[in-house]
Design an enzyme around this catalytic site. Structure first.
Site, PDB file in Angstrom:
ATOM      1  N   HIS A 205       0.805  -1.226   0.000  1.00 36.31           N
ATOM      2  CA  HIS A 205       0.000   0.000   0.000  1.00 36.31           C
ATOM      3  C   HIS A 205       0.837   1.275   0.000  1.00 36.31           C
ATOM      4  O   HIS A 205       0.296   2.371  -0.064  1.00 36.31           O
ATOM      5  CB  HIS A 205      -0.935   0.011   1.204  1.00 36.31           C
ATOM      6  CG  HIS A 205      -0.193   0.205   2.512  1.00 36.31           C
ATOM      7  ND1 HIS A 205       0.437  -0.833   3.158  1.00 36.31           N
ATOM      8  CD2 HIS A 205       0.041   1.294   3.254  1.00 36.31           C
ATOM      9  CE1 HIS A 205       1.010  -0.373   4.246  1.00 36.31           C
ATOM     10  NE2 HIS A 205       0.797   0.924   4.340  1.00 36.31           N
TER      11      HIS A 205
HETATM   12  C1  UD1 Z   1      -1.374   5.351   6.457  1.00 35.43           C
HETATM   13  C2  UD1 Z   1      -0.021   5.683   7.064  1.00 35.43           C
HETATM   14  C3  UD1 Z   1       0.937   4.519   6.787  1.00 35.43           C
HETATM   15  C4  UD1 Z   1       0.352   3.206   7.259  1.00 35.43           C
HETATM   16  C5  UD1 Z   1      -1.003   3.001   6.594  1.00 35.43           C
HETATM   17  C6  UD1 Z   1      -1.646   1.717   7.043  1.00 35.43           C
HETATM   18  C7  UD1 Z   1       0.539   8.088   7.083  1.00 35.43           C
HETATM   19  C8  UD1 Z   1       1.413   9.097   6.471  1.00 35.43           C
HETATM   20  N1  UD1 Z   1       0.560   6.880   6.482  1.00 35.43           N
HETATM   21  O1  UD1 Z   1      -1.193   5.277   5.051  1.00 35.43           O
HETATM   22  O2  UD1 Z   1       2.139   4.762   7.498  1.00 35.43           O
HETATM   23  O3  UD1 Z   1       1.210   2.145   6.901  1.00 35.43           O
HETATM   24  O4  UD1 Z   1      -1.840   4.115   6.962  1.00 35.43           O
HETATM   25  O5  UD1 Z   1      -2.851   1.511   6.423  1.00 35.43           O
HETATM   26  O6  UD1 Z   1      -0.100   8.354   8.046  1.00 35.43           O
HETATM   27  N2  UD1 Z   1      -8.474   5.359   2.419  1.00 35.43           N
HETATM   28  C9  UD1 Z   1      -9.745   4.879   2.347  1.00 35.43           C
HETATM   29  N3  UD1 Z   1     -10.350   4.490   3.530  1.00 35.43           N
HETATM   30  C10 UD1 Z   1      -9.724   4.569   4.723  1.00 35.43           C
HETATM   31  C11 UD1 Z   1      -8.410   5.088   4.768  1.00 35.43           C
HETATM   32  C12 UD1 Z   1      -7.792   5.472   3.615  1.00 35.43           C
HETATM   33  O7  UD1 Z   1     -10.354   4.778   1.292  1.00 35.43           O
HETATM   34  O8  UD1 Z   1     -10.309   4.185   5.756  1.00 35.43           O
HETATM   35  C13 UD1 Z   1      -7.821   5.758   1.140  1.00 35.43           C
HETATM   36  C14 UD1 Z   1      -8.083   7.209   0.788  1.00 35.43           C
HETATM   37  O9  UD1 Z   1      -8.102   7.319  -0.608  1.00 35.43           O
HETATM   38  C15 UD1 Z   1      -6.857   7.901   1.298  1.00 35.43           C
HETATM   39  C16 UD1 Z   1      -5.790   6.865   1.034  1.00 35.43           C
HETATM   40  O10 UD1 Z   1      -6.419   5.618   1.287  1.00 35.43           O
HETATM   41  O11 UD1 Z   1      -6.616   9.116   0.667  1.00 35.43           O
HETATM   42  C17 UD1 Z   1      -4.586   7.024   1.912  1.00 35.43           C
HETATM   43  O12 UD1 Z   1      -4.994   7.067   3.288  1.00 35.43           O
HETATM   44  P1  UD1 Z   1      -4.017   7.775   4.391  1.00 35.43           P
HETATM   45  O13 UD1 Z   1      -4.561   7.565   5.743  1.00 35.43           O
HETATM   46  O14 UD1 Z   1      -3.740   9.167   3.978  1.00 35.43           O
HETATM   47  O15 UD1 Z   1      -2.674   6.994   4.206  1.00 35.43           O
HETATM   48  P2  UD1 Z   1      -2.417   5.425   4.075  1.00 35.43           P
HETATM   49  O16 UD1 Z   1      -1.915   5.174   2.700  1.00 35.43           O
HETATM   50  O17 UD1 Z   1      -3.582   4.643   4.561  1.00 35.43           O
END
Ligand code: UD1
Length: 389
Positions: A205
């Site tokens: 991811h």
């Molecule tokens: C975050 C953490 C990463 C961790 C990961 C585990 C940061 C910088 N990164 O990354 O260290 O390994 O979580 O999962 O904090 N999204 C959804 N639903 C959700 C959450 C996210 O659809 O419940 C999608 C959205 O498009 C979002 C993208 O995933 O923009 C990224 O989510 P984000 O929380 O910004 O970062 P992660 O890639 O999940």
């Protein structure tokens, strides 16, 4: 004592659960849980609270997804009034996600003591947002709870006083030990028609692996090719899922590659424990596979958890199909016969954290009271936690 834990993203929840259980045993402690809402899909958040028996959060900030600055700022703005009202003795933050950094900044500026669970890990890679989050959070923390000795060396090199650093062990392993009997009962592999040690589990991811279509295509191609030998199960993070075109890049389909929805913690643990190999870019899985003795390939140029490569089952691989296929073959055929045993990865880390926070106990690097026993044979039943407190 009033202790506030701030969590927001999936990997935080496994770290919170054992700490909450350890604090709940103390009659004189009020433990308040704040969920920032960084992760909000039921499969990324609610499922973890339910499975790990974490009480519903006392506060939910509902920040959701956004750019790093917007997300971090939203957590800060919404958390400040909560902490101002609560005036906790300690604010605990976990891991290295944006919610961790935001909470540490708010608490430190309010003059509240910050405790960082999983402090001192460094990849040296400033292109990873998590590295920035780690370094800044540690700088703001009064109590630094480290999972391994290398973390102490990083903190010393950055000028952190040794008496703030506590070698408590790895809290992820507390959750693993707690959930393992349930994971075995679930026997997820059999439900999916998978043979014991006959399949590969994948999680990818990180932006570096999934945001660039060419890299994601290469990785999926490698997984397809790998799946001609044995089934490959890939529970997809929403971030990776969103990058996948509707034709799945139209890569070869003659293998057994299964792209499924994200799975809960116990389900994942059950899958991982029975796997021939795990391919990942997650931090937690590097640690969990090492503890379980399951071979792991990490698709990254570096790791903040080198102990999993030096003493464990983890190997770094570049995002190239030939490299991944060759490393996978090597890892599966040369699986080590014994499970690695790492200092203080014993299921008792949260108890130590509670003792530091509530009683002022110290956990230095040189006070291991019991010699580490020889590693047990790999077995399907989890070995007893090593008796080191
Ligand atoms: C975050 C953490 C990463 C961790 C990961 C585990 C940061 C910088 N990164 O990354 O260290 O390994 O979580 O999962 O904090 N999204 C959804 N639903 C959700 C959450 C996210 O659809 O419940 C999608 C959205 O498009 C979002 C993208 O995933 O923009 C990224 O989510 P984000 O929380 O910004 O970062 P992660 O890639 O999940």
């Amino acid at each position: 004592m009033r202790i506030v834990s701030v969590v927001g993203a999936r990997p935080n929840f496994m770290k919170l659960a054992p700490v909450d259980r350890a604090l709940a045993k103390r009659a004189d402690v009020e433990h308040v849980i704040v969920h920032t809402g960084q992760h909000y899909d039921p499969g990324m958040s609610d499922a973890f609270f339910e499975e790990l028996c974490i009480p519903a959060p006392d506060y939910h900030l509902g920040v959701g997804s956004a750019s790093h600055a917007t997300q971090t700022a939203a957590v800060m703005q919404r958390l400040e009034p909560v902490l101002t009202r609560l005036q906790p003795d300690v604010v605990l933050v976990y891991g290295d996600v944006n919610s961790t950094l935001a909470a540490a900044l708010v608490a430190a500026k309010l003059g509240l003591g910050v405790g960082h669970v999983e402090a001192g890990l460094r990849s040296g890679d400033w292109s990873m947002p998590e590295e920035i989050n780690r370094v800044v959070t540690d700088r703001l923390s009064e109590l630094l709870f480290i999972p391994s000795r290398d973390a102490a060396a990083h903190l010393a090199a950055e000028g952190v006083a040794a008496d703030r650093v506590h070698f408590v062990g790895n809290v992820m392993i507390d959750s693993l030990c707690w959930a393992f009997p349930r994971a075995l009962e679930r026997n997820v592999a059999a439900r999916h028609g998978l043979e014991e040690a006959g399949y590969v589990v994948v999680t990818l991811h990180r932006p570096s692996n999934v945001d660039d279509p060419a890299t994601l295509r290469t990785l999926l191609d490698a997984l397809h090719r790998l799946s001609r030998e044995r089934p490959v199960v890939f529970p997809m993070h929403p971030r990776a899922r969103k990058q996948l075109p509707s034709d799945g890049f139209a890569v070869a389909r003659d293998g057994d590659l299964r792209l499924i929805e994200p799975v809960g913690y116990v389900e994942m643990l059950s899958l991982v424990a029975g796997a021939a190999l795990v391919i990942t870019d997650s931090g937690g899985l590097q640690e969990e596979t090492t503890y379980l003795g399951v071979p792991c390939l990490t698709v990254r140029p570096n790791t903040e958890r080198p102990i999993t490569c030096i003493n464990g089952t983890n190997r770094l691989v570049p995002p190239r199909a030939d490299a991944i296929l060759a490393a996978a073959e090597r890892a599966i055929t040369r699986r080590p016969p014994v499970r690695p045993v790492l200092e203080r990865w014993d299921g008792r880390t949260a108890e130590r954290i509670a003792r530091v926070v509530c009683e002022g106990e110290l956990y230095g690097l040189d006070d291991l009271v019991t010699a580490t026993p020889p590693p047990p044979r790999i077995a399907r039943a989890i070995p007893e936690p090593v008796n080191v407190v």
